[in-house]
Write a protein that holds these residues in place. Structure first.
Motif, PDB file in Angstrom:
ATOM      1  N   PRO A   1      24.803 -30.901  12.650  1.00 50.39           N
ATOM      2  CA  PRO A   1      24.309 -31.766  13.732  1.00 50.39           C
ATOM      3  C   PRO A   1      23.607 -30.976  14.833  1.00 50.39           C
ATOM      4  O   PRO A   1      22.579 -31.408  15.356  1.00 50.39           O
ATOM      5  CB  PRO A   1      25.589 -32.440  14.259  1.00 50.39           C
ATOM      6  CG  PRO A   1      26.576 -32.324  13.154  1.00 50.39           C
ATOM      7  CD  PRO A   1      26.260 -31.026  12.489  1.00 50.39           C
TER       8      PRO A   1
ATOM      9  N   THR B   1      31.968 -39.777  14.240  1.00 48.58           N
ATOM     10  CA  THR B   1      30.780 -38.952  14.511  1.00 48.58           C
ATOM     11  C   THR B   1      30.859 -38.403  15.926  1.00 48.58           C
ATOM     12  O   THR B   1      30.154 -38.845  16.829  1.00 48.58           O
ATOM     13  CB  THR B   1      29.492 -39.784  14.344  1.00 48.58           C
ATOM     14  OG1 THR B   1      29.574 -40.958  15.172  1.00 48.58           O
ATOM     15  CG2 THR B   1      29.285 -40.184  12.901  1.00 48.58           C
TER      16      THR B   1
ATOM     17  N   ASP C   1      27.536 -36.943  17.357  1.00 51.54           N
ATOM     18  CA  ASP C   1      26.592 -38.021  17.665  1.00 51.54           C
ATOM     19  C   ASP C   1      27.041 -38.821  18.880  1.00 51.54           C
ATOM     20  O   ASP C   1      26.211 -39.250  19.695  1.00 51.54           O
ATOM     21  CB  ASP C   1      26.442 -38.951  16.462  1.00 51.54           C
ATOM     22  CG  ASP C   1      25.685 -38.297  15.315  1.00 51.54           C
ATOM     23  OD1 ASP C   1      25.075 -37.238  15.550  1.00 51.54           O
ATOM     24  OD2 ASP C   1      25.728 -38.832  14.182  1.00 51.54           O
ATOM     25  N   ASN C   2      28.343 -39.028  19.013  1.00 55.62           N
ATOM     26  CA  ASN C   2      28.848 -39.741  20.192  1.00 55.62           C
ATOM     27  C   ASN C   2      28.480 -39.000  21.472  1.00 55.62           C
ATOM     28  O   ASN C   2      28.085 -39.611  22.469  1.00 55.62           O
ATOM     29  CB  ASN C   2      30.371 -39.884  20.117  1.00 55.62           C
ATOM     30  CG  ASN C   2      30.824 -40.866  19.057  1.00 55.62           C
ATOM     31  OD1 ASN C   2      30.012 -41.594  18.487  1.00 55.62           O
ATOM     32  ND2 ASN C   2      32.114 -40.881  18.781  1.00 55.62           N
TER      33      ASN C   2
ATOM     34  N   ASN D   1      24.729 -39.382  22.056  1.00 57.10           N
ATOM     35  CA  ASN D   1      24.430 -40.760  22.474  1.00 57.10           C
ATOM     36  C   ASN D   1      24.874 -41.019  23.905  1.00 57.10           C
ATOM     37  O   ASN D   1      24.194 -41.709  24.669  1.00 57.10           O
ATOM     38  CB  ASN D   1      25.109 -41.750  21.533  1.00 57.10           C
ATOM     39  CG  ASN D   1      24.524 -41.742  20.139  1.00 57.10           C
ATOM     40  OD1 ASN D   1      23.408 -41.250  19.939  1.00 57.10           O
ATOM     41  ND2 ASN D   1      25.263 -42.258  19.173  1.00 57.10           N
TER      42      ASN D   1
END
Length: 643
Positions: A148, A408, A411-412, A415
């Protein structure tokens, strides 16, 4: 920031106390007419009784009154008993409360839903639990490894500086400079774009050097002028990219002209490869806790705490207002308690204004400005009401567009950063919200502390800092001696030796020379008083720096004085009851014991801005006439007074 007025005395003093009582406690004052039997009263009484020395009746509180008569450290001997197996951490009042908050927070996040049962409320809770669960899921995070992060870093090519700054800023990462949207300090009802160092040029706790250079930190420029100051970073492009599409502005507040010039020179002489590596480092640093790979120690361990504690912080940082909703419910911080805390703060503020009005040594213009400053000072008590955290629909709307899953973690984090930036910049061109709970992390509803903001002329008192002392069933002298003194401390920062140099809107304010001279004369008394605690005969184990600690010293005295006056006025209208097993004390004495008892702790860590616990108690109460009268001290006149 802490309004801590602590209660401490080393065991040696207790052991050195005499074995016969030569000066019993005074009974001057009003004796409670009835007994309070609520659970909260019992808890408050047990706290005082636990801290009281087992042989208190054999101890003369007033012996060795050096250098001031009736120094409270003798009363500390009377109160304080340190068990043989207790450590500093065991009895640190802030630490104990914060650990209780952490455990309650963990219970909330790891337990099944319990709320009003509405679909929206359940959805909000699931999103919050997902944020926590993704952080706790180390297996999935380790499996993902660096993939990621590499995906994000792949976007950082050797493009121009503006592209790199904008890319990171869109992800909530500051690089080279802080470019943000906030309430305009000179026009608080509107918002403005700010640029300055991304460290801390506008810390709420300013030093005198910051105050003297206050005008340097507010420099309105056109966008073209700002671009000319720092040509390597196109502010016009960044504002256009991040601001609302239907709004344009030609105004930027430059925090420091010197910083802009120095940064421009630094960028010019830094090789492109070095700049590229710098941007990669900033991104990696920002996400360092959200990825793991073989050979890398769990980055959360770098923080020196259990993972669940850090994941609580992650959940708060991601969905702070949603978390606040469930914490307020679980901690039983009711609307009634919030209203009571608001009333306490209002009463203390009224007494503060009365004290300012009586200070005839201040010139009329400065006095009027100080009173008006108190009048419009904004108070944020308990939790946010804009949005209303107790309204599930408001919370749902506030976090609309934020995607969080339970698997995730990286990603959290990404975001969340992007969401916050969009939320912040969407406010450009709109009126600022005076009711927004806008103090930055890590200051949450669960923070066991309070804080005053100089430029905002506002203070925050989170629920966790006052929930135990705003139960309406408690005697008022307990609530006012704790929540009242804490709030009074923070409000008084607006009028301490630093705060008086700012007007009601946070602008620089200059006193007349004659008034400034009188101010210095009065504050020098406090400096001398506290420096005297460095005498080898004092009980303090840590050095006191009177001048450096002066803002906190003044806030301790001014806040407690206002809280005591507010309670005294209220007690005439609605007399208090006594906690169980403490009927031998007057209400005035109970106010002082209640105020001091939560701070029954030892200062073992050096703090350059706050006096040690024992000194904060000794010094503060020596400056309070109400204490001297309550315990019938030989000298009733306070050692020092500002207002």
């Amino acid at each position: 920031m802490k309004a801590s007025t602590s209660l401490v005395l080393v065991l040696a003093l207790a052991l050195a106390a005499p074995t016969t009582l030569s000066a019993p406690l005074s009974t001057k004052g009003s004796t409670p007419a009835a007994i309070c039997t609520s659970d909260t009263c019992a808890r408050a009484a047990n706290e005082i009784l636990h801290n009281r020395h087992p042989d208190y009746k054999k101890i003369d509180p007033w012996i060795h009154c050096l250098p001031q008569p009736c120094r409270f450290e003798r009363l500390l001997t009377y109160l304080y008993h340190l068990g043989p197996n207790q450590t500093d951490d065991d009895i640190d009042p802030w630490g104990v409360k914060q650990r209780e908050v952490e455990l309650l927070s963990r219970e909330i996040l790891e337990s099944p839903f319990s709320g009003d049962g509405s679909v929206t409320n359940q959805e909000n809770f699931k999103q919050l639990q997902d944020a926590y669960a993704a952080c706790m899921d180390e297996t999935t995070t380790k499996k993902a490894g660096l993939a990621p992060l590499k995906s994000l870093l792949g976007q950082i090519s050797k493009r121009n500086v503006t592209d790199m700054v904008l890319l990171l800023l869109e992800n909530g990462i500051e690089a080279l400079a802080s470019i943000s949207v906030a309430a305009d300090e000179r026009h608080p009802k509107s918002t403005a774009v700010y640029i300055g160092p991304y460290t801390t040029i506008s810390s709420p706790q300013r030093t005198l050097s910051h105050i003297k250079g206050k005008t340097i930190s507010y420099n309105p420029h056109t966008i073209k002028e700002t671009d000319e100051l720092l040509p390597q970073i196109s502010i016009s492009r960044i504002v256009s990219a991040l601001g609302p599409s239907d709004f344009s502005t030609n105004r930027v507040i430059v925090r420091s002209l010197d910083f802009m010039k120095s940064l421009s020179q630094l960028i010019n002489k830094t090789p492109n490869d070095t700049l590229h590596r710098y941007f990669i480092w900033r991104a990696t640093e920002a996400y360092h806790g959200s990825f793991q790979y073989a050979g890398l120690e769990d980055s959360y361990q770098w923080w020196g705490q259990d993972r669940w504690k850090t994941c609580i912080t992650v959940a708060q940082d991601t969905l702070g207002l949603t978390f606040d909703h469930f914490y307020a419910q679980k901690a039983n911080f009711s609307q009634e308690a919030k209203d009571y805390a608001d009333r306490i703060v209002g009463d203390v503020k009224d007494e503060l204004k009365t004290a300012l009005g009586r200070a005839k040594w201040i010139n009329k213009a400065a006095q009027d400005e100080a009173i008006q400053k108190a009048n419009i000072m904004r108070q944020h008590i308990g939790y946010s009401t804009s949005p209303d955290i107790m309204n599930a629909d408001d919370l749902k709307q506030h976090y609309s567009g934020l995607v969080v899953t339970n698997s995730t973690f990286f990603d959290n984090t990404v975001n969340s950063g992007r969401f916050k930036v969009k939320k912040e910049w969407s406010g450009l061109g709109k009126p600022s919200d005076p009711n927004a709970w806008d103090w930055p992390p890590p200051f949450h509803i669960t923070t066991v502390n309070a804080v005053y903001g100089t430029t905002e002329n506002s203070f925050h008192l989170p629920a966790a800092a006052c929930v135990m002392d705003t139960d309406p069933s408690l005697p008022q002298y307990i609530s006012y001696s704790r929540t009242g003194a804490l709030a009074g401390h923070e409000m008084f920062h607006g009028f301490d030796n630093e705060g008086v140099h700012f007007d009601r809107h946070g602008h620089a304010f200059t006193w007349k020379n004659e008034t400034e001279k009188k101010l210095n004369e009065r504050t020098s008394c406090f400096v001398k008083q506290y420096n005297a605690f460095n005498d080898p005969l004092s009980s303090s184990r840590l050095r006191v720096y009177g001048e450096r600690m002066l803002p906190e010293i003044l806030a301790d005295t001014g806040g407690l004085k206002a809280a005591f006056a507010a309670w005294k006025k209220l007690d005439k209208e609605n007399p208090d009851k006594a906690p169980p097993d403490l009927q031998e004390y007057t209400k005035e004495q109970l106010f002082m014991l209640s105020y001091a008892s939560p701070w029954c702790a030892r200062s073992s860590k050096m703090d350059l801005f706050h006096p040690p616990y024992d000194v904060r108690v000794d010094g503060t109460l020596a400056n309070l006439r109400g204490f001297r009268e309550a315990f019938n001290c030989p000298v009733k006149e306070p050692t020092c007074a500002l207002f």
